[in-house]
Scaffold this active site. Structure first.
Site, short mmCIF file in Angstrom:
data_model
loop_
_atom_site.label_atom_id
_atom_site.label_comp_id
_atom_site.label_asym_id
_atom_site.label_seq_id
_atom_site.Cartn_x
_atom_site.Cartn_y
_atom_site.Cartn_z
N TYR A 101 9.59 -8.00 -14.65
CA TYR A 101 8.92 -8.98 -15.03
C TYR A 101 7.21 -8.88 -14.96
O TYR A 101 6.97 -8.22 -13.66
CB TYR A 101 9.28 -10.29 -14.47
CG TYR A 101 8.43 -11.40 -14.68
CD1 TYR A 101 8.73 -12.56 -15.64
CD2 TYR A 101 7.10 -11.55 -13.92
CE1 TYR A 101 8.16 -13.59 -15.68
CE2 TYR A 101 6.52 -12.90 -13.97
CZ TYR A 101 6.79 -13.73 -15.11
OH TYR A 101 6.11 -14.75 -15.40
N GLU A 189 2.67 -13.10 -20.75
CA GLU A 189 3.86 -12.72 -19.88
C GLU A 189 4.83 -11.82 -20.62
O GLU A 189 4.92 -12.07 -22.00
CB GLU A 189 4.79 -14.06 -19.53
CG GLU A 189 5.97 -13.76 -18.91
CD GLU A 189 6.71 -15.19 -18.61
OE1 GLU A 189 6.53 -15.90 -17.56
OE2 GLU A 189 7.50 -15.59 -19.62
#
Lengths: 382, 299
Positions: A101, A189
């Site tokens: 992530y 993101e």
């Protein structure tokens, strides 16, 4: 402005962030075309701005054209948590060795940019933050310094990314930071950021929120704005240049100033009502702006009463009142108005409203915000 | 006394020849503010209603001794204007500009911190600051602010919202309560001056006897302020937080007013302030009433 995954990936590509080859599709035939171009197997992905697409059946693997047809046909038109799927993203499927992530946002408290990086990707970062907060590396970045490759590498190592992934991930972090800063994102993101068995690292998903204030220096955003998900009311307000957010209640709200508009919503709620919208008409409240605001409110079928909350500072009460009278002569309103007009020259303003001869059941004045809210709510709830 | 600005403050208006700058600059002067000059590149030597215009802030400072600046230029020029003022040695910069990209704001803030520690920025996207009867920089209507009295009790106001600030000023005026200084810190994600900066000064300002704080959803500035209040503020306080009913994920008019990931809610902020001993009103009127009570007790 929130981007769809496919737009986010297109935006990433501008900054050389590697993504899987693919393309958007609005029909089954287009999906097949994109799949043939990307090469099988492919992933067919619903383009909606809501989490949990996979669980809802909105992401499917297809090994051949027949499967693409089947999945694309099923997913197009599908409803995922209230979002209808009108578009697909079809991309070459990736072999996944590992998932990470990575994101950049602004940490408002620290007044610095914030990198969040974790070796636990592919799940909601909020869940990781709760179950295993140590698995997330947080790094503040001073915008004056920026992010260099070595610092990015150190973060990858600190986040316990495997050695084989560190170089590739660090390179992507530097590119993602550039995308975030030069690309004027509020959020950039990648989840998951994947490591392939071949050792390459790339972005399997893209979540991007753009800062609308920077639109003036990004002509390329026009294509994104065209697909922005707005309800009809929000679309109408946007065309009129109004700061409007659609809600589900029955009291239409018009106020001057964002704080006062928010406060008006709160007070309506406190006295047992529900707001149909947030609408800030800004400092001035001339007839054109007021008429536009009333048109948008009038368009909302749920609106039963209208609450106008104006505090005159530099804008004087009589100017506001004249604006309202003129606006009411232009717009044929379904719902009655309760107005609270206070501040500079409020009394003169209320007199003008009174003298305009508008019947009491169409327009009435109340001296305070609370009394005005009570009156508007009692009409709405009657 | 008052905080940040007073009768000795000399103001230069960057963008004085533009629509906003001219309108508000002249209003500020009419209020009694020492507006000593304007800055518009290429228009040096001209004047706006008798106020001399200079090509650069440096020239304006040299000629007038200005120590404060009022930035009223469009978003794409605002960061440059703020930094130009800092480079010219201006100690206090008020920027009312709305719509500056967050990236520019973050950069400007950090450049100021690093290279110009002597410069304080108020805003952007703020109504400005007024020390009633002394100095008004920004867009506040001076006539709705009550002058402080020599012996007090007077109220200091700090707020993230423009209209709610005016409302507070107006309500205090109706009640005959004087205001030492009213600071609008603005609704953007990276304000140059925050609640704590203002609370700290109000606490040590002898002319301020009670403090009113107006916050809104988004970020954690109110929670940080609450911690500061708990540890450092002894003067009585009342507060109001806007946005109890704001839906998550939406920017409520101000770029910084957004509840995201369950953070930045009005409820959390109200609770934090209450726990720090602040009297929190559920609407602006109630907060005004709470402040009136505080003042009555102090009188």
């Amino acid at each position: 402005m929130d981007l769809f995954e496919y737009q986010g990936k297109q935006y990433f590509a501008r900054y050389d962030i590697p993504v899987s080859p693919g393309g958007p599709a609005d029909t089954v035939d287009e999906a097949v075309k994109e799949a043939n171009q990307a090469g099988y197997p492919v992933v067919v992905k619903a383009q909606v701005q809501v989490g949990g697409r996979g669980k809802a059946g909105g992401i499917k693997l297809a090994d051949n054209e027949a499967e693409v047809r089947e999945h694309a046909g099923n997913i197009l038109g599908m409803d995922i948590k209230g979002h209808t799927v009108n578009r697909l993203w079809v991309e070459k499927a990736s072999d996944i060795e590992d998932e990470y992530y990575a994101s950049f946002t602004l940490d408002r408290a620290a007044k610095k940019h914030l990198l969040m990086l974790s070796a636990e990707g592919g799940v909601e970062i909020e869940a990781v933050a709760e179950s295993n907060p140590d698995a997330i590396v947080k790094l503040h970045i001073d915008p004056v310094d920026g992010l260099d490759l070595e610092v990015a590498r150190q973060s990858c190592i600190k986040a316990k990314l495997p050695e084989t992934a560190v170089d590739g991930a660090a390179e992507i972090l530097v590119k993602l930071y550039r995308c975030y800063t030069e690309g004027d994102c509020d959020l950039a993101e990648i989840n998951p950021l994947i490591l392939k068995p071949t050792g390459e690292v790339h972005a399997l998903d893209a979540k991007v929120t753009l800062d609308n204030s920077a639109a003036y220096r990004h002509p390329e955003w026009e294509a994104f704005a065209a697909t922005e998900v707005l309800d009809d009311r929000e679309q109408m307000a946007k065309e009129k240049g109004l700061q409007y957010i659609g809600l589900d209640g029955s009291v239409g709200i018009i106020a001057n100033g964002a704080g006062l508009a928010m406060s008006t919503l709160d007070v309506v709620n406190q006295v047992g009502g529900t707001a149909a919208n947030f609408l800030d008409i800004g400092g001035g409240a001339n007839a054109d702006v007021m008429a536009g605001a009333l048109e948008v409110i009038n368009f909302d079928e749920n609106v039963v009463s209208i609450l106008i909350n104006i505090f005159g500072g530099i804008t004087r009460g009589e100017e506001v009142a004249k604006g309202i009278v003129e606006a009411m002569s232009r717009v044929d309103l379904r719902a009655p108005i309760v107005i609270r007009l206070d501040g500079t020259n409020a009394e003169e303003g209320r007199q003008i409203l009174l003298d305009a001869g508008i019947p009491q059941e169409k327009l009435r004045s109340e001296p305070t915000m609370l009394e005005a809210a009570l009156a508007a709510v009692s009409t709405a709830n009657a | 006394m008052a905080i940040f600005v007073n009768e000795n403050t000399k103001v230069v208006v960057q963008g004085l020849t533009g629509g906003q700058g001219r309108y508000h600059g002249l209003r500020n002067r009419d209020y009694g503010t020492n507006v000593v000059g304007g800055v518009t590149p290429g228009k040096g030597g001209q004047d706006v209603d008798g106020i001399p215009v200079f090509d650069s802030v440096t020239e304006a400072v040299e000629a007038t001794g200005a120590d404060a600046s009022f930035v009223a230029v469009p978003p794409k020029f605002a960061s440059g204007a703020i930094l130009e003022a800092a480079e010219a040695g201006i100690a206090f910069v008020v920027c009312i500009t709305e719509g500056i990209p967050a990236q520019d704001e973050a950069m400007t803030y950090n450049v100021l911190v690093r290279n110009h520690p002597g410069t304080r920025l108020l805003g952007p996207n703020c109504p400005g600051v007024i020390s009633p009867g002394k100095c008004n920089i920004g867009i506040t209507a001076g006539e709705i602010a009550q002058n402080p009295t020599a012996d007090g009790p007077n109220v200091g106001i700090v707020s993230r919202s423009g209209t709610l600030t005016y409302q507070a000023l107006y309500e205090l005026k109706q009640a005959g309560i004087g205001v030492s200084t009213c600071v609008g810190i603005g609704g953007d994600p990276v304000p140059g001056t925050n609640f704590i900066d203002c609370l700290e000064r109000f606490q040590s300002d002898p002319e301020t006897h009670a403090i009113m704080m107006i916050g809104e959803i988004g970020g954690s500035a109110e929670e940080e302020a609450a911690a500061f209040i708990d540890a450092n503020v002894t003067k009585p306080m009342a507060a109001y937080i806007a946005g109890v009913t704001a839906p998550p994920g939406k920017k409520m008019g101000h770029a910084g007013a957004i509840v995201s990931g369950g953070k930045g809610t009005a409820q959390g902020k109200m609770l934090a302030l209450s726990e720090a001993g602040v009297k929190v009103g559920v609407n602006p009127t109630e907060a005004g009433e709470l402040m009136t009570e505080i003042i009555r007790e102090l009188s």
